[in-house]
Write a protein that holds these residues in place. Structure first.
Motif, PDB file in Angstrom:
ATOM      1  N   GLU A  25       0.837  -1.197   0.000  1.00  0.00           N
ATOM      2  CA  GLU A  25       0.000   0.000   0.000  1.00  0.00           C
ATOM      3  C   GLU A  25       0.873   1.248   0.000  1.00  0.00           C
ATOM      4  OE1 GLU A  25      -3.284   0.121   2.801  1.00  0.00           O
ATOM      5  OE2 GLU A  25      -3.253  -2.077   2.892  1.00  0.00           O
ATOM      6  N   LYS A  54      -4.173  -3.131  -0.602  1.00  0.00           N
ATOM      7  CA  LYS A  54      -5.576  -2.867  -0.270  1.00  0.00           C
ATOM      8  C   LYS A  54      -5.887  -1.380  -0.371  1.00  0.00           C
ATOM      9  CE  LYS A  54      -5.230  -4.784   3.796  1.00  0.00           C
ATOM     10  NZ  LYS A  54      -5.582  -5.249   5.155  1.00  0.00           N
ATOM     11  N   ASP A 100     -16.434  -8.123   0.011  1.00  0.00           N
ATOM     12  CA  ASP A 100     -15.236  -8.078   0.851  1.00  0.00           C
ATOM     13  C   ASP A 100     -14.676  -6.656   0.869  1.00  0.00           C
ATOM     14  OD1 ASP A 100     -12.901  -8.536   2.220  1.00  0.00           O
ATOM     15  OD2 ASP A 100     -12.117 -10.049   0.842  1.00  0.00           O
ATOM     16  N   HIS A 123     -10.853  -5.696   2.276  1.00  0.00           N
ATOM     17  CA  HIS A 123      -9.643  -6.024   1.529  1.00  0.00           C
ATOM     18  C   HIS A 123      -9.660  -5.484   0.095  1.00  0.00           C
ATOM     19  CE1 HIS A 123     -10.073  -9.187   4.667  1.00  0.00           C
ATOM     20  NE2 HIS A 123      -8.803  -8.924   4.829  1.00  0.00           N
ATOM     21  N   SER A 124     -10.644  -4.657  -0.231  1.00  0.00           N
ATOM     22  CA  SER A 124     -10.848  -4.244  -1.621  1.00  0.00           C
ATOM     23  C   SER A 124     -10.385  -2.822  -1.892  1.00  0.00           C
ATOM     24  CB  SER A 124     -12.331  -4.367  -2.001  1.00  0.00           C
ATOM     25  OG  SER A 124     -12.549  -3.854  -3.293  1.00  0.00           O
ATOM     26  N   ARG A 125      -9.391  -2.667  -2.756  1.00  0.00           N
ATOM     27  CA  ARG A 125      -8.971  -1.333  -3.187  1.00  0.00           C
ATOM     28  C   ARG A 125     -10.029  -0.714  -4.101  1.00  0.00           C
ATOM     29  NH1 ARG A 125      -3.814  -4.292  -5.629  1.00  0.00           N
ATOM     30  NH2 ARG A 125      -4.762  -5.485  -7.293  1.00  0.00           N
ATOM     31  N   ARG A 135     -12.681   0.978  -1.919  1.00  0.00           N
ATOM     32  CA  ARG A 135     -12.195   2.222  -1.321  1.00  0.00           C
ATOM     33  C   ARG A 135     -12.216   3.366  -2.345  1.00  0.00           C
ATOM     34  NH1 ARG A 135      -8.855  -0.142   0.905  1.00  0.00           N
ATOM     35  NH2 ARG A 135      -9.797  -0.264   2.963  1.00  0.00           N
ATOM     36  N   TRP A 173     -15.936  -8.332   7.307  1.00  0.00           N
ATOM     37  CA  TRP A 173     -15.207  -7.690   6.205  1.00  0.00           C
ATOM     38  C   TRP A 173     -15.603  -6.235   6.042  1.00  0.00           C
ATOM     39  CZ3 TRP A 173     -16.190 -12.289   2.383  1.00  0.00           C
ATOM     40  CH2 TRP A 173     -15.298 -13.325   2.695  1.00  0.00           C
ATOM     41  N   ASP A 195     -15.332  -2.170   6.778  1.00  0.00           N
ATOM     42  CA  ASP A 195     -14.237  -1.229   7.000  1.00  0.00           C
ATOM     43  C   ASP A 195     -14.818   0.049   7.597  1.00  0.00           C
ATOM     44  OD1 ASP A 195     -12.041   0.385   7.001  1.00  0.00           O
ATOM     45  OD2 ASP A 195     -11.470   0.024   4.924  1.00  0.00           O
ATOM     46  N   GLN A 199     -11.394 -11.525  -1.596  1.00  0.00           N
ATOM     47  CA  GLN A 199      -9.945 -11.391  -1.796  1.00  0.00           C
ATOM     48  C   GLN A 199      -9.184 -12.448  -0.980  1.00  0.00           C
ATOM     49  OE1 GLN A 199      -8.469  -8.138  -3.370  1.00  0.00           O
ATOM     50  NE2 GLN A 199     -10.466  -8.246  -4.334  1.00  0.00           N
ATOM     51  N   ARG A 242      -5.614 -12.051   0.285  1.00  0.00           N
ATOM     52  CA  ARG A 242      -5.305 -11.072   1.337  1.00  0.00           C
ATOM     53  C   ARG A 242      -5.844 -11.516   2.704  1.00  0.00           C
ATOM     54  NH1 ARG A 242      -3.290  -7.309  -1.999  1.00  0.00           N
ATOM     55  NH2 ARG A 242      -4.374  -6.966  -3.973  1.00  0.00           N
TER      56      ARG A 242
END
Length: 302
Positions: free
Chosen positions: A101, A122, A153, A156-158, A161, A182, A184, A210, A213
């Motif tokens: 990251e 992530k 998920d 763990h998901s870019r 975000r 999961w 955030d 993911q 990860r």
């Protein structure tokens, strides 16, 4: 000069990129450039890597491929030295995907050619976000007031975000869904069970689990029933609503296999739009259509 995270772009930049992508979609060979683009992928990729390669070749660039297995990374060369080496060879831009990251923090002041973040751990995935924005804009013409559910998920998901925060700033109503473990909380976006929001959403954006990860491998046998898009849930969706997924798709896990290519699915349309969006990104960054002054401003709400 670089595209590292979505907050680098203000709303006018996003609009410009969408309109440039639209122009390229109507005429993919409208602009021809000379030069070289390096694609440095330190993680596996199908869609993003091939999409950038297709975009580069359609624009007339020659591509420099990179493999960690046959590079000096195997001898202990740092990311910084690898990127500086590629820059010294005379490329016009560098696309990087890396498991760390914010890998770009040591590069953004030191590298003078544009760096395009193809995904950082992530962290974020700005080119995926922009192709998703283009797909939504192509469907609805605007973002303001749209009800968008991002499900799966999240932690763990870019993709989650980048999309959630950007869509929220563009005026969409964003809700998260998926397993509680999961979630955030740092995103500050409300959560709701999928059965509470499925009938109200305009866009249902599903996410891949993911596995790579996760600290522990889990059994996902009941995931579709509890959290995924079943045929029964799809029948509750509004007539004009659409299904999205950044792929790769775990058929029968996040989504029933029969729905991957159903009438409301835009999953393969996203892949197609990814080429034109990445053409737009390369064109605007390399040709200076998005300036240093513009790209370093924090994004404001439209």
């Amino acid at each position: 000069m670089h595209l590292l995270k979505m907050s680098d772009l203000n709303p006018s930049d996003i609009e410009k990129l969408i309109q440039t992508a639209k122009r390229f979609k109507s005429n993919p060979y409208d602009e021809q450039h000379r030069g070289f683009i390096a694609n440095l992928f330190f993680e596996p990729s199908t869609r993003t890597k091939l999409s950038f390669e297709m975009a580069e070749k359609r624009l007339g660039y020659q591509t420099i491929d990179f493999s960690t297995e046959s590079s000096s990374v195997q001898k202990g060369e740092s990311l910084y030295d690898t990127v500086k080496t590629v820059e010294a060879l005379g490329v016009s831009a560098i696309v990087i995907r890396h498991p760390k990251e914010r890998y770009y923090e040591e590069l953004e002041e030191a590298v003078q050619v544009p760096i395009i973040n193809g995904g950082d751990g992530k962290g974020e995935h700005p080119s995926q976000c922009l192709l998703d924005l283009y797909t939504i804009h192509e469907e609805f013409g605007d973002f303001h007031g749209l009800n968008i559910v991002i499900s799966g998920d999240i932690l763990h998901s870019r993709v989650a975000r980048s999309n959630a925060l950007t869509l929220q700033r563009l005026g969409a109503n964003v809700t998260m869904s998926g397993p509680s473990f999961w979630q955030d909380a740092e995103l500050g976006i409300p959560y709701a069970p999928i059965d509470e929001v499925i009938s109200k959403c305009d866009v249902l954006m599903l996410l891949r689990i993911q596995e790579e990860r996760h600290d522990l491998k889990e059994d996902h046998e009941d995931y579709l029933t509890n959290y995924g898009l079943t045929q029964e849930r799809e029948q509750q969706m509004k007539k004009e609503s659409i299904i999205m997924h950044p792929a790769p798709v775990n058929r029968g896990v996040e989504i029933a296999s029969t729905l991957v290519e159903c009438e409301r699915s835009r999953i393969f349309a996203q892949m197609n739009n990814g080429v034109f969006t990445r053409m737009a990104i390369l064109h605007e960054l390399v040709q200076g259509g998005i300036s240093n002054e513009s790209i370093t401003k924090k994004c404001s709400i439209i």
